[in-house]
Design a protein around this motif. Structure first.
Motif, PDB file in Angstrom:
ATOM      1  N   GLY A 144       0.811  -1.216   0.000  1.00 37.12           N
ATOM      2  CA  GLY A 144       0.000   0.000   0.000  1.00 37.12           C
ATOM      3  C   GLY A 144       0.833   1.250   0.000  1.00 37.12           C
ATOM      4  N   ILE A 146       3.215   1.779   1.995  1.00 33.29           N
ATOM      5  CA  ILE A 146       3.864   1.922   3.287  1.00 33.29           C
ATOM      6  C   ILE A 146       5.115   1.062   3.294  1.00 33.29           C
ATOM      7  CG2 ILE A 146       3.583   1.637   5.764  1.00 33.29           C
ATOM      8  CD1 ILE A 146       0.559   1.715   5.262  1.00 33.29           C
ATOM      9  N   GLN A 450     -11.048   1.575  -0.616  1.00 30.20           N
ATOM     10  CA  GLN A 450     -10.317   2.110   0.525  1.00 30.20           C
ATOM     11  C   GLN A 450     -10.691   3.556   0.803  1.00 30.20           C
ATOM     12  OE1 GLN A 450      -8.059   0.547   2.553  1.00 30.20           O
ATOM     13  NE2 GLN A 450      -8.504  -1.389   1.536  1.00 30.20           N
TER      14      GLN A 450
ATOM     15  N   GLN B 137      -5.003   2.513   8.308  1.00 30.45           N
ATOM     16  CA  GLN B 137      -3.981   1.553   8.722  1.00 30.45           C
ATOM     17  C   GLN B 137      -3.002   2.194   9.703  1.00 30.45           C
ATOM     18  OE1 GLN B 137      -3.377  -1.668   7.380  1.00 30.45           O
ATOM     19  NE2 GLN B 137      -5.189  -1.684   6.103  1.00 30.45           N
ATOM     20  N   GLN B 138      -2.780   3.471   9.526  1.00 35.57           N
ATOM     21  CA  GLN B 138      -1.698   4.112  10.270  1.00 35.57           C
ATOM     22  C   GLN B 138      -1.932   5.618  10.248  1.00 35.57           C
ATOM     23  OE1 GLN B 138       2.099   2.729   8.828  1.00 35.57           O
ATOM     24  NE2 GLN B 138       3.083   4.678   9.254  1.00 35.57           N
ATOM     25  N   ARG B 158      -2.866   6.875   6.571  1.00 33.15           N
ATOM     26  CA  ARG B 158      -2.501   5.895   5.548  1.00 33.15           C
ATOM     27  C   ARG B 158      -3.521   4.763   5.545  1.00 33.15           C
ATOM     28  NH1 ARG B 158       2.630   7.259   3.772  1.00 33.15           N
ATOM     29  NH2 ARG B 158       4.011   8.197   5.311  1.00 33.15           N
ATOM     30  N   THR B 159      -3.926   4.402   4.350  1.00 34.33           N
ATOM     31  CA  THR B 159      -4.780   3.227   4.172  1.00 34.33           C
ATOM     32  C   THR B 159      -3.986   2.211   3.353  1.00 34.33           C
ATOM     33  OG1 THR B 159      -5.750   3.887   2.068  1.00 34.33           O
ATOM     34  CG2 THR B 159      -6.787   4.759   4.050  1.00 34.33           C
TER      35      THR B 159
END
Lengths: 505, 197
Positions: A144, A146, A450, B137-138, B158-159
């Motif tokens: 994603g 990250i 999302q 997510q974050q 953040r996703t």
């Protein structure tokens, strides 16, 4: 449909269509314990097969010298020694919940893949693996933005690779449905699609690979021209007439494209096994990919003009995993070609139990007009100056006429594109489609969305049009372009309603 | 409600935010530590110092890049057409860099909705985005040196989607803590519901 025999040595999928058990159950279980294990001892040799071709300029010089064989042997031994040390410092383990790979001689890296985060599992047997009787396993995780990091066990025995794949699938099922449900024998696998060499060849000659050989030939001739070695090459074709030359290039391109596609997707087979899609393909590089259907983010159907005429399409089943250059990954697992009816059936199957709707909300005429205007203006700006400054082009009024014709053609294509754009909103899926030369339909499950955004340019504001972008896990997004206020509100309402359902579930 | 339509904030007639650190500034409501302003439709504007920080960045860029190029052009060519044109461009760029951040600030707002964080931004190209809580997510909180001096932070959600647009720039530090806590709580509750607890 016919069954496929178990062939652990060949690394193929080992289920019988219509059988009673999961293919993996046919593979003898391996005692997977948390204790770290080494990769297959053939690892350094496989690594050598990877490294040597990369050093081709050095090898080219070496073979022309008397000391070449000695130097070549020294290089090979050095690589083998270095890779042997790396092999000794690499270990992997799977404790039923997490696959862990530790590697690195100086800088140690420990990479973990929890089974519940697993996007897809691939068992790949490239030519070098087949020669040494080994396999590689690639476990792909969500990316994603990250973090990223597939866990790749480059060299395992065929038996271990197959057993690991089965264990990973079983562990993931346990994580998803629980111990009791996972203990129940899974239903038999069901073949969704099998591609014949004829259909693959048709896909090759109607797809982008048709352009590969002419592009490669052009590149080679350009290089020859640059290095001044073009005389011999051009002497060869100088006596040939233009028509014959074009016909020869076209014939070679068609044959090459067909051959490439058949080799790459040889014995292509797509089947559904419990909650997974399994794709097998490849002649030299045999690849078996398992995609959990719960990880499917998006399904896309593609058709160009020729394929439309032939009644065929290609399909991308996209997860949030990372796309890789060698074709593995999020879009590389596409179905290269399928008859239109089969393509529709496969796309529905890939979306599981979700109901698919028709795209019944077309772009409004004002949006089509805007698209035509915009593309014609861009084309006019890009091309309009050429007749007046570029040499080798039709000049003056003649050039202006040529540019005018091109701009009008761009407008005609833009109009067709605008009129082909439409979307549909179902209970489970949003459908977005459009395109003229390259038509595409995207099927997005609501429960995979999302986030979303609505944007509007100053030009769109004049007509109250909007772009609605739907963001999916990974680097994927689907955009409904030039939606009216009503279309936008209906889409946002559906997204919000579905989000509320997801939250309340 | 049109997701792209902005209700004009009540700060239209407000004076420009002070250049001093906002943590010690006093707003029109007489509260210390000015925070975001409600636009009237539930959306909050960013901290007023956001306009100043954007302005510092854009004017500095214009002066360094445009001024540098102009200076070099004058040094090389003397008083000619090209250096004069570059100087004019630099002046226009600087004026634009001074004016535009205030417009950008006026059009940047966010709201913590029932199920999602909603963002609106854009002067000419307007965007409205939504990030559902249970997809978070974050949450990152970032603060550069100038932001630290101004008492603001950037909140980054953040996703799993790399293209999600969940960044709220220049929030007051103390408010960011509250927003972050509310988002985390909302995400936690969403996940608890998801898990069936």
């Amino acid at each position: 449909m016919s069954g496929t025999d178990t062939d652990a040595a060949g690394g193929g999928i080992t289920d019988d269509v219509g059988g009673t058990a999961d293919a993996g159950d046919a593979v003898p279980a391996v005692a997977f314990v948390a204790a770290p294990r080494r990769l297959h001892p053939a690892s350094p040799v496989v690594d050598l097969a990877v490294w040597l071709p990369r050093m081709w300029p050095v090898l080219l010089i070496a073979v022309s010298r008397s000391w070449g064989p000695v130097a070549l042997g020294a290089v090979a031994i050095t690589i083998l020694a270095a890779r042997a040390v790396a092999w000794m410092r690499t270990s992997w383990s799977f404790d039923g919940r997490e696959l862990t790979l530790s590697s690195g001689v100086w800088n140690r890296t420990v990479r973990s893949a929890p089974v519940e985060r697993l996007q897809q599992v691939e068992v790949v047997r490239k030519l070098r693996h087949q020669a040494l009787g080994v396999s590689s396993v690639r476990v792909q995780l969500a990316d994603g933005g990250i973090s990223s990091g597939d866990v790749v066990l480059e060299v395992l025995s065929v038996h271990d690779a197959e057993a690991l794949r089965v264990e990973l699938e079983r562990a993931r099922r346990t994580a998803v449905v629980g111990d009791v449900a996972a203990a129940v024998p899974p239903p038999p696998s069901h073949e969704l699609l099998r591609l014949t060499p004829g259909l693959l060849a048709l896909g090759g000659v109607t797809g982008a690979s048709l352009l590969l050989l002419p592009a490669a030939a052009f590149a080679v001739l350009s290089v020859l021209d640059d290095v001044g070695l073009d005389d011999d090459a051009f002497d060869l074709v100088r006596g040939v007439s233009l028509v014959v030359g074009i016909a020869v290039v076209a014939a070679i391109s068609i044959a090459g494209a067909a051959l490439l596609t058949v080799v790459r997707h040889h014995q292509f087979r797509l089947s559904r096994r419990t909650t997974d899609l399994v794709v097998e393909r490849g002649l030299f590089n045999r690849r078996t990919t398992t995609i959990p259907m719960a990880r499917v983010q998006l399904v896309r159907l593609h058709r160009n003009l020729v394929r439309r005429r032939c009644g065929i399409a290609s399909i991308d089943v996209i997860t949030s995993g990372r796309q890789t250059l060698d074709g593995a990954g999020s879009t590389g697992d596409s179905v290269p070609v399928a008859r239109w009816a089969d393509a529709l059936a496969v796309s529905s199957a890939a979306l599981g139990e979700r109901s698919v709707v028709q795209a019944d909300r077309p772009t409004v005429p004002v949006a089509v007009a805007r698209l035509v205007r915009r593309r014609m203006i861009v084309a006019a700006v890009l091309l309009g100056w050429i007749p007046f400054v570029a040499s080798g082009w039709p000049e003056g009024p003649r050039g202006a006429v040529v540019v005018g014709v091109v701009v009008v053609l761009v407008g005609v294509v833009a109009r067709a594109t605008g009129r082909s754009r439409r979307h549909g909103i179902g209970d489970d899926v949003v459908v977005v489609e459009g395109g003229t030369l390259a038509w595409r339909r995207s099927l997005v499950p609501f429960d995979r969305v999302q986030s979303w955004s609505v944007s509007q340019s100053p030009f769109q504001r004049r007509h109250d049009l909007h772009d609605v972008a739907i963001h999916l896990a990974g680097h994927h997004a689907v955009t409904v372009k030039d939606a009216t206020v009503e279309q936008r509100d209906a889409l946002l309402e559906a997204l919000r309603r579905r989000e509320a359902v997801e939250t309340a579930r | 409600m049109d997701p792209l339509t902005r209700t004009d904030p009540p700060h239209e007639d407000h004076p420009e935010p002070a250049a001093s650190p906002v943590s010690s500034a006093t707003d029109d409501r007489g509260t210390t530590g000015t925070t975001a302003t409600d636009t009237g439709d539930g959306f909050q504007l960013l901290h007023p110092v956001a306009a100043t920080l954007w302005r510092i960045g854009s004017v500095a860029t214009a002066l360094i890049v445009g001024g540098g190029a102009t200076g070099i052009a004058f040094a090389v060519a003397g008083v000619e057409v090209v250096p004069l044109c570059l100087a004019a461009v630099t002046v226009v760029w600087t004026v634009f860099g001074w004016w535009f951040p205030q417009q950008r600030y006026r059009h940047w707002s966010y709201r913590i909705g029932d199920a999602a964080l909603e963002l609106r931004r854009g002067v000419w190209f307007r965007t409205s985005a939504a990030v559902p809580f249970h997809r978070i997510q974050q949450i990152d909180v970032e603060q550069g040196p100038i932001q630290r001096r101004s008492g603001v932070v950037t909140l980054r959600l953040r996703t799993a989607a790399a293209m999600s647009e969940g960044t709220v720039p220049h929030l007051a530090s103390d408010e960011a803590d509250g927003v972050r806590a509310r988002l985390l709580e909302a995400a936690r509750v969403s996940r608890l519901i998801d898990d069936g607890h």
